[in-house]
Design an enzyme around this catalytic site. Structure first.
Site, short mmCIF file in Angstrom:
data_model
loop_
_atom_site.label_atom_id
_atom_site.label_comp_id
_atom_site.label_asym_id
_atom_site.label_seq_id
_atom_site.Cartn_x
_atom_site.Cartn_y
_atom_site.Cartn_z
N LYS A 187 0.88 -1.37 -0.02
CA LYS A 187 -0.16 -0.04 -0.11
C LYS A 187 1.07 1.14 0.04
CE LYS A 187 -3.73 -2.46 2.01
NZ LYS A 187 -4.43 -2.94 3.19
N GLN A 191 -5.12 -1.92 9.28
CA GLN A 191 -5.00 -3.27 8.53
C GLN A 191 -5.67 -4.46 9.36
OE1 GLN A 191 -3.79 -3.63 5.53
NE2 GLN A 191 -4.10 -5.82 5.41
N ASP A 245 -11.78 2.05 3.48
CA ASP A 245 -11.98 0.76 3.15
C ASP A 245 -13.35 0.26 2.82
OD1 ASP A 245 -9.65 -1.20 3.45
OD2 ASP A 245 -9.56 -0.89 5.61
N1 GUN Z 1 -6.56 -7.15 5.23
C1 GUN Z 1 -6.93 -8.01 4.49
N2 GUN Z 1 -7.68 -7.44 3.35
C2 GUN Z 1 -7.98 -6.05 4.00
C3 GUN Z 1 -8.19 -4.61 3.50
O1 GUN Z 1 -8.85 -4.57 2.48
N3 GUN Z 1 -8.39 -3.52 4.27
C4 GUN Z 1 -8.10 -3.83 5.46
N4 GUN Z 1 -8.29 -2.56 6.33
N5 GUN Z 1 -7.25 -4.84 6.16
C5 GUN Z 1 -7.23 -5.82 5.12
#
Ligand code: GUN
Length: 288
Positions: A52, A96, A119
Site C-alpha cells: 500500500k 490493517q 476501506d
Molecule cells: N486485511 C485484508 N484485506 C484488507 C483490506 O482490504 N483492508 C483492511 N483494512 N485490512 C485487510
C-alpha cells in the site's frame, strides 16, 4: 478458450491516470494523504501494508504508517484514530486487519470517520452503499467492477452469482452488482445445489478462499469468471479458488491468480484516498 483479464495492465493504466490527478491536486496545494495502521507483526499484513505504501509513493499520495506493538489496547488504538480523524492533513485512514484478538475490531472500524474510511467498512458507508449513495466503493469489489467496465462487459440485466458472503468481498460485491442492475445471487456454505446455481451465472465471482473449489462443470459456457481467491496449492504455489484450465475452457473471460483481481484492490484504495480528499475539499468527483 477465454480471454485472460490482465489485472496488472488495468492497474497500471488506472494508477497512471491517478498520478496525473494527484499532480494536478498538488498544484492547487492539495495533498492526498493515506494513514495505514498496523498492529502486531503478522507477516502477511506487513507485506500488504508495504505494498500500500509503495502504491502511494508511485502516484504521489503521502503515506503515513503507524506500526503499533502487539500489546496495544483497544483504547490506545481508538485514541490514535481520534487524532487522525481530527487531523486536517489526513484524507484516509485504514487499520490493517486482522488486529490481535484482544482488540475490539468492530469498535476500531466504527471509530474511523466515515469521510476518511477508505476501506468502506464503516456501517454508515455500508448503508450508503445499500442506498446507492456511496462516493467510495469497497476496494476488492470495486476492483472487479472496474475490470468488468474495462473489458466492456454490460452488467445490466446479467445474472451474477457470487460464491462467498464475506463482509469485505461477497456481500459488498452483491450490492455493487445490484446497483448496476445485475440480477444477483449470493451463495455460501449452506447453499443447496451450488452447481445448479453457478451454472446460470453470466458473471461468476469466486470468493471462497479454497483452492480448486470452482470446477469447469460449475461454469456456464461463455461466462465471465472473476477469481478473488489467493490460496496456496499443495506445492505452495499461489492459486485462486477456480481450477483455472477447466474454467477457462468454458468461460469467455477469466481473471488469473495471481495478476487478476489482486492488483486491483490497492488500485481502488488509491482511488478512494483521492476521492476522500476531493470530497473533503468539495472538488467535483469524476468517478463514482
Ligand atoms: N486485511 C485484508 N484485506 C484488507 C483490506 O482490504 N483492508 C483492511 N483494512 N485490512 C485487510
Amino acid at each position: 478458450m477465454a480471454i485472460i483479464i490482465d489485472g496488472k495492465k488495468v492497474r497500471d493504466e488506472n494508477l497512471a491516470v491517478m498520478k496525473q490527478e494527484v499532480a494536478e491536486l498538488n498544484a492547487q496545494g492539495i495533498y492526498p494523504c493515506l494513514c495505514v495502521i498496523i498492529v502486531g507483526s503478522d507477516p502477511a499484513s506487513r507485506v500488504y501494508v508495504n505494498n500500500k505504501k509503495k502504491a502511494c509513493e508511485n502516484i504521489g499520495i503521502i503515506s503515513r504508517e503507524y506500526a503499533m506493538p502487539e500489546e496495544t489496547t483497544t483504547a490506545q488504538l481508538l485514541d490514535l484514530i481520534d487524532t487522525l480523524n481530527a487531523d486536517e492533513s489526513v484524507s484516509g485512514i485504514l487499520c490493517q486487519m486482522p488486529v490481535p484478538k484482544h482488540i475490539d475490531s468492530k469498535a476500531v472500524l466504527e471509530r474511523i470517520s466515515p469521510a476518511k474510511d477508505v476501506d468502506c467498512f464503516h456501517p454508515f458507508n455500508v448503508g450508503k452503499l445499500v442506498h446507492g449513495e456511496n462516493i467510495m466503493r469497497p476496494c476488492t469489489p470495486a476492483g472487479m467492477e472496474t475490470l468488468l467496465d474495462y473489458m466492456g462487459v454490460e452488467i445490466e440485466g446479467k445474472t451474477c452469482v457470487i460464491i462467498g458472503r464475506s463482509e469485505i468481498v461477497g456481500k459488498p460485491m452483491s450490492l455493487l452488482m445490484t446497483n448496476r442492475n445485475a440480477t444477483v445471487t449470493l451463495c455460501h456454505s449452506k447453499t443447496k445445489n451450488l452447481k445448479e446455481v453457478t451454472s446460470k451465472a453470466d458473471i461468476l465471482v469466486a470468493s471462497v478462499g479454497k483452492p480448486a473449489f470452482v470446477t469447469g462443470d460449475m461454469v456456464k459456457e461463455g461466462a465471465i469468471v472473476l477469481d478473488v481467491g489467493i490460496n496456496r496449492d499443495e506445492n505452495g504455489k499461489i492459486c485462486g479458488d477456480c481450477v483455472f484450465d477447466e474454467c477457462a475452457a468454458k468461460a469467455s473471460m477469466i481473471t488469473p491468480v495471481p495478476g487478476g483481481v489482486g492488483p486491483m484492490t490497492i488500485t481502488m484504495l488509491m482511488r478512494n484516498t483521492i476521492t476522500a480528499e476531493k470530497a473533503r475539499k468539495n472538488i467535483p468527483l469524476n468517478e463514482k
